[in-house]
Design a protein around this motif. Sequence first.
Motif, PDB file in Angstrom:
ATOM      1  N   ASP A 149      -1.294  -8.331  -8.564  1.00 22.46           N
ATOM      2  CA  ASP A 149      -1.647  -7.226  -9.467  1.00 22.46           C
ATOM      3  C   ASP A 149      -1.064  -5.891  -9.012  1.00 22.46           C
ATOM      4  O   ASP A 149      -0.662  -5.068  -9.826  1.00 22.46           O
ATOM      5  N   GLY A 150      -1.034  -5.667  -7.698  1.00 23.94           N
ATOM      6  CA  GLY A 150      -0.573  -4.382  -7.193  1.00 23.94           C
ATOM      7  C   GLY A 150       0.802  -4.428  -6.559  1.00 23.94           C
ATOM      8  O   GLY A 150       1.183  -3.489  -5.851  1.00 23.94           O
ATOM      9  N   MET A 151       1.554  -5.488  -6.816  1.00 23.13           N
ATOM     10  CA  MET A 151       2.841  -5.669  -6.143  1.00 23.13           C
ATOM     11  C   MET A 151       3.876  -4.628  -6.583  1.00 23.13           C
ATOM     12  O   MET A 151       3.902  -4.210  -7.747  1.00 23.13           O
ATOM     13  N   PHE A 152       4.720  -4.254  -5.624  1.00 24.77           N
ATOM     14  CA  PHE A 152       5.862  -3.377  -5.903  1.00 24.77           C
ATOM     15  C   PHE A 152       7.141  -4.172  -5.734  1.00 24.77           C
ATOM     16  O   PHE A 152       7.331  -4.861  -4.726  1.00 24.77           O
ATOM     17  N   VAL A 153       8.026  -4.092  -6.734  1.00 20.89           N
ATOM     18  CA  VAL A 153       9.370  -4.657  -6.642  1.00 20.89           C
ATOM     19  C   VAL A 153      10.353  -3.538  -6.967  1.00 20.89           C
ATOM     20  O   VAL A 153       9.972  -2.524  -7.578  1.00 20.89           O
ATOM     21  N   PRO A 154      11.624  -3.667  -6.551  1.00 18.53           N
ATOM     22  CA  PRO A 154      12.567  -2.550  -6.679  1.00 18.53           C
ATOM     23  C   PRO A 154      12.678  -1.927  -8.067  1.00 18.53           C
ATOM     24  O   PRO A 154      12.879  -0.715  -8.185  1.00 18.53           O
ATOM     25  N   LYS A 155      12.536  -2.714  -9.131  1.00 23.99           N
ATOM     26  CA  LYS A 155      12.692  -2.171 -10.479  1.00 23.99           C
ATOM     27  C   LYS A 155      11.473  -1.365 -10.941  1.00 23.99           C
ATOM     28  O   LYS A 155      11.455  -0.863 -12.067  1.00 23.99           O
ATOM     29  N   MET A 156      10.472  -1.202 -10.068  1.00 19.07           N
ATOM     30  CA  MET A 156       9.258  -0.461 -10.426  1.00 19.07           C
ATOM     31  C   MET A 156       9.219   0.918  -9.776  1.00 19.07           C
ATOM     32  O   MET A 156       8.174   1.547  -9.702  1.00 19.07           O
ATOM     33  N   ARG A 157      10.367   1.416  -9.323  1.00 13.67           N
ATOM     34  CA  ARG A 157      10.402   2.678  -8.569  1.00 13.67           C
ATOM     35  C   ARG A 157       9.854   3.865  -9.357  1.00 13.67           C
ATOM     36  O   ARG A 157       9.343   4.816  -8.769  1.00 13.67           O
ATOM     37  N   GLY A 179       1.054  -4.859  -1.832  1.00 13.63           N
ATOM     38  CA  GLY A 179       0.185  -3.824  -2.378  1.00 13.63           C
ATOM     39  C   GLY A 179      -1.293  -4.009  -2.104  1.00 13.63           C
ATOM     40  O   GLY A 179      -2.061  -3.056  -2.214  1.00 13.63           O
ATOM     41  N   ASP A 180      -1.706  -5.236  -1.767  1.00 14.64           N
ATOM     42  CA  ASP A 180      -3.120  -5.482  -1.485  1.00 14.64           C
ATOM     43  C   ASP A 180      -3.234  -6.576  -0.428  1.00 14.64           C
ATOM     44  O   ASP A 180      -3.909  -7.588  -0.631  1.00 14.64           O
ATOM     45  N   LEU A 181      -2.586  -6.361   0.692  1.00 16.59           N
ATOM     46  CA  LEU A 181      -2.679  -7.325   1.785  1.00 16.59           C
ATOM     47  C   LEU A 181      -4.089  -7.317   2.353  1.00 16.59           C
ATOM     48  O   LEU A 181      -4.569  -6.298   2.834  1.00 16.59           O
ATOM     49  N   GLN A 182      -4.753  -8.447   2.297  1.00 18.74           N
ATOM     50  CA  GLN A 182      -6.106  -8.600   2.838  1.00 18.74           C
ATOM     51  C   GLN A 182      -6.385 -10.087   2.965  1.00 18.74           C
ATOM     52  O   GLN A 182      -5.623 -10.915   2.481  1.00 18.74           O
ATOM     53  N   HIS A 183      -7.491 -10.420   3.636  1.00 19.53           N
ATOM     54  CA  HIS A 183      -7.758 -11.819   3.987  1.00 19.53           C
ATOM     55  C   HIS A 183      -7.746 -12.769   2.788  1.00 19.53           C
ATOM     56  O   HIS A 183      -7.269 -13.892   2.892  1.00 19.53           O
ATOM     57  N   GLY A 184      -8.274 -12.333   1.645  1.00 20.31           N
ATOM     58  CA  GLY A 184      -8.379 -13.223   0.491  1.00 20.31           C
ATOM     59  C   GLY A 184      -7.076 -13.459  -0.230  1.00 20.31           C
ATOM     60  O   GLY A 184      -6.963 -14.400  -1.025  1.00 20.31           O
TER      61      GLY A 184
END
Length: 238
Positions: A191-199, A171-176
């Motif tokens: 913080d911004g991750m998506f997993v299957p149960k969050m559809r 959800g927030d792929l970046q250098h840091g």
Amino acid sequence: MRRLLLYQETETKLKLSWWPTPQDYNEAIQITCANLQDPELQHGQVYTDALGLPRPITGSFACVYRLHCIEKDFALRLFLRNISDQEQRYALISDFVQHDDLPYTVTFDFLRSGIKVMGEWLPALKMEWVDGPSLDDYIVENLANPDKLGILCDKFVAMMDDLHRAGIAHGDLQHGNIILWRDELRLVDYDGMFVPKMRAMEANELGHRNYQHPARAAKHFGPYLDNFSAWVIYASIK
């Protein structure tokens, strides 16, 4: 000046009408034995700067402190704003990373009573500290080593394939948020991750704007979420 938030009044009590500033956290973290509830962190020592003051890594969503404990170092993530379904989100993410077989994720604990600020207990995340250079620092260190950067590209592609097969997105792929631990990729900041149960949910943040598609909105929340930022990173390394 503390950031004001809107809350609903419950039958039992009125929730907080303010949220701590980075300075509030800086003051509280200096007395770990009194202001941290986790037994392991209570005896930890906060990493400090040249003036002896806590040295946080501060972003738009949270500030992170490194604590040296008896057996290992931990990252304590303190939130700069409140999200109404914050605990639910982290419970789903934590359940996934604790049971997945991905080498890129790091398990963590959501501490409902993580830190005491102004007499109030507030949530925090406790995660084992991942030691190593961030992606941008690693690239700078290896600018004269194209073979090593080529291997990095291959590892990055393999990681994205594995995340895609698992049906998740950072959800927030970046250098840091990409750390090279012993030349292996590790992801931090979920913080911004998506997993299957969050559809059924929407995104609660839109990620680093320099890595995201300009049309991305909160409604865009699914396993495809990293596609654009992954191409940005891959092309940049190449």
